[in-house]
Design a protein around this motif. Structure first.
Motif, short mmCIF file in Angstrom:
data_model
loop_
_atom_site.label_atom_id
_atom_site.label_comp_id
_atom_site.label_asym_id
_atom_site.label_seq_id
_atom_site.Cartn_x
_atom_site.Cartn_y
_atom_site.Cartn_z
N ILE A 195 -5.85 -88.21 57.39
CA ILE A 195 -5.90 -88.21 58.36
C ILE A 195 -6.10 -88.81 59.15
O ILE A 195 -5.40 -89.69 59.72
N THR A 196 -7.77 -89.10 59.64
CA THR A 196 -7.80 -89.68 59.89
C THR A 196 -8.08 -91.34 59.25
O THR A 196 -7.87 -92.18 60.10
N ALA A 197 -7.94 -91.21 57.84
CA ALA A 197 -7.97 -92.56 57.07
C ALA A 197 -6.49 -92.92 57.65
O ALA A 197 -6.66 -94.49 57.79
N ALA A 198 -5.27 -91.95 57.58
CA ALA A 198 -4.52 -92.89 57.74
C ALA A 198 -3.24 -93.41 59.21
O ALA A 198 -3.42 -94.24 59.54
N ALA A 199 -4.69 -92.56 60.04
CA ALA A 199 -4.62 -92.89 61.29
C ALA A 199 -5.45 -94.89 61.54
O ALA A 199 -5.02 -95.48 62.48
N GLY A 200 -6.73 -94.86 61.22
CA GLY A 200 -6.77 -95.68 60.84
C GLY A 200 -6.32 -96.71 60.33
O GLY A 200 -6.36 -98.55 60.94
N GLY A 201 -5.16 -96.66 59.15
CA GLY A 201 -4.66 -97.47 58.43
C GLY A 201 -3.34 -98.31 59.30
O GLY A 201 -3.19 -99.56 59.49
N GLU A 202 -3.02 -97.11 60.74
CA GLU A 202 -2.26 -97.67 61.38
C GLU A 202 -2.78 -99.16 61.96
O GLU A 202 -1.77 -99.92 63.11
N SER A 203 -3.40 -97.62 62.65
CA SER A 203 -4.39 -99.79 63.82
C SER A 203 -4.93 -100.19 63.40
O SER A 203 -5.13 -101.16 63.81
N VAL A 338 5.07 -96.60 52.69
CA VAL A 338 4.38 -96.86 51.39
C VAL A 338 2.62 -96.56 51.64
O VAL A 338 1.66 -96.75 52.09
N ALA A 339 2.68 -94.83 50.93
CA ALA A 339 1.59 -93.85 50.70
C ALA A 339 0.03 -94.74 51.83
O ALA A 339 -0.30 -94.98 51.79
N PRO A 340 0.73 -93.58 53.49
CA PRO A 340 0.44 -94.40 54.63
C PRO A 340 -1.07 -93.84 54.72
O PRO A 340 -1.89 -94.24 54.49
N LYS A 341 -2.20 -92.61 53.50
CA LYS A 341 -2.86 -91.95 53.03
C LYS A 341 -4.06 -93.36 52.66
O LYS A 341 -5.15 -93.64 52.49
N ALA A 342 -3.09 -93.60 51.75
CA ALA A 342 -3.90 -94.48 50.68
C ALA A 342 -4.18 -96.07 51.01
O ALA A 342 -5.18 -96.46 50.49
N VAL A 343 -3.01 -96.11 52.07
CA VAL A 343 -3.10 -97.57 52.65
C VAL A 343 -4.30 -97.15 53.92
O VAL A 343 -5.41 -97.96 53.38
N GLY A 344 -4.24 -96.12 54.39
CA GLY A 344 -4.83 -96.19 55.53
C GLY A 344 -6.58 -96.54 54.41
O GLY A 344 -7.36 -96.07 55.00
N ALA A 345 -6.68 -95.83 53.44
CA ALA A 345 -8.56 -95.47 53.13
C ALA A 345 -8.84 -96.64 52.42
O ALA A 345 -10.03 -97.29 52.10
N ALA A 346 -7.59 -97.68 52.20
CA ALA A 346 -8.10 -98.95 52.06
C ALA A 346 -8.66 -99.90 53.47
O ALA A 346 -9.55 -100.70 52.83
N SER A 347 -8.31 -99.41 54.22
CA SER A 347 -8.83 -100.00 55.01
C SER A 347 -9.66 -99.90 55.53
O SER A 347 -10.89 -100.24 56.40
#
Length: 357
Positions: A195-203, A338-347
């Motif tokens: 969840i933290t990764a998803a928030a970071g991806g949006e940021s 599109v896969a928000p948590k995976a995109v956040g992980a990629a950040s």
């Protein structure tokens, strides 16, 4: 700094096949951080925001251009004085792989330097809330990277893992999975709560790119929240979540309803589900509203951001319900659908290797 992403559990830089993207100076990270947070920035704006001298900025920009990380935009005319040339990140300057282990599926996303998803793969779990295939995951990541050209493969900065806390019911220990993938992939691997990764991806890539303070919600199997203040993501003291997510909707459907399987797949819309969907939306909106109102008693916030893999129309409807009840708060939908948590992980590799922490 405008955006200080959460520190991954492993954050130390080290050289990999991408030698030019290894350990960076603080000033280089400062400039890259500014470019990551905005589409285009001039040298003058960099100087105003960082306090670096014009000569220092020129040296840094020249170096980043030579490495292929930064490109120049078209000269801006019509202003007083000579035309100014904006600088921006080269989308092909670096790539990253994000992996999110979820309730039903594991998502793998390859993103470029500005967050565009280049490849996406999905690994369905044999049974819900289980993951017991690290070898298959390593193969899937290899295949995802192989989808890039050879020159782009050499610019992969690392792999980010977005993992649930506590771990899913059946699966390898987080540290074991981390070490295994790092050995198999021969790339640096960075781990963060999903969840933290998803928030970071949006940021970093999404709707919250220009936001300093906001309340972040992720709607998955359950509803989770994170508070972001001054660009810092706060997890709270416990992994609190609300049982009003997609799993609750699945339970509310009649046994054998074919709509249940589609809930966990990415579709532009869901099929009609009658009263079950309406009741679920209302319950989910009430949790969003109550959580937001409780926080607003202590902190002044103007934005609530809802991220999810569910169809955008569902998220938009939920945001409208929140907006109706709390009109002075702007409830918005995350951009990364599109896969928000995976995109956040990629950040995570980008924030760890290129940004000021």
């Amino acid at each position: 700094m405008r955006f200080a992403p959460p520190n991954p559990l492993r954050i130390a830089d080290r050289a990999s096949g991408l030698n030019s993207l290894s350990v960076r100076s603080h000033n280089e990270r400062l400039v890259l951080s500014l470019l990551l947070q905005s589409e285009a920035t001039t040298r003058l704006e960099i100087g105003e925001k960082t306090g670096l001298s014009a000569q220092t900025i020129s040296v840094i920009v020249r170096s980043l251009e030579q490495e292929g990380l930064v490109v120049r935009g078209e000269a801006q005319k019509g202003r007083v004085g000579p035309p100014t040339t904006p600088l921006m990140l080269n989308s092909e300057g670096a790539y990253s792989v994000g992996v999110s282990v979820g309730y039903r599926n594991t998502h793998i996303a390859v993103v470029d330097f500005i967050g565009n998803v280049q490849h996406q793969r999905v690994m369905p779990h044999k049974t819900a809330d289980t993951f017991d295939a690290p070898e298959a995951l390593a193969i899937e990541i290899h295949q995802a990277i192989a989808g890039l050209s050879e020159s782009r493969q050499a610019r992969v900065a690392g792999v980010g893992l977005a993992l649930p806390t506590p771990p899913i019911r059946s699966g390898p220990d987080h540290d074991v999975l981390h070490r295994y993938l790092e050995a198999e992939l021969r790339l640096p691997v960075f781990v963060q709560n999903d969840i933290t990764a998803a928030a970071g991806g949006e940021s970093l890539f999404g709707t919250a790119r220009q936001l300093q303070d906001f309340l972040f919600f992720y709607l998955g199997a359950r509803l989770h929240g994170r508070l972001v203040l001054n660009h810092q993501i706060y997890n709270g003291n416990s992994p609190l979540s609300y049982d009003v997510g997609v799993l609750a909707l699945e339970r509310a459907l009649p046994a054998g309803d074919p709509s249940a399987a589609r809930l966990w797949e990415q579709h532009p819309s869901w099929p009609p589900m009658g009263p079950a969907l309406a009741d679920w939306q209302q319950a989910c909106a009430e949790s969003l509203i109550k959580s937001t109102q409780a926080l607003l008693q202590f902190i002044e916030l103007k934005t609530v951001l809802l991220s999810s893999f569910v169809p955008p129309e569902i998220c938009i409807a939920l945001c409208k319900l929140v907006q109706q009840e709390i009109p002075f708060v702007n409830a918005v939908v995350g951009r990364t659908s599109v896969a928000p948590k995976a995109v956040g992980a990629a950040s995570l590799p980008f924030s760890s290797r290129f940004m000021v922490n």
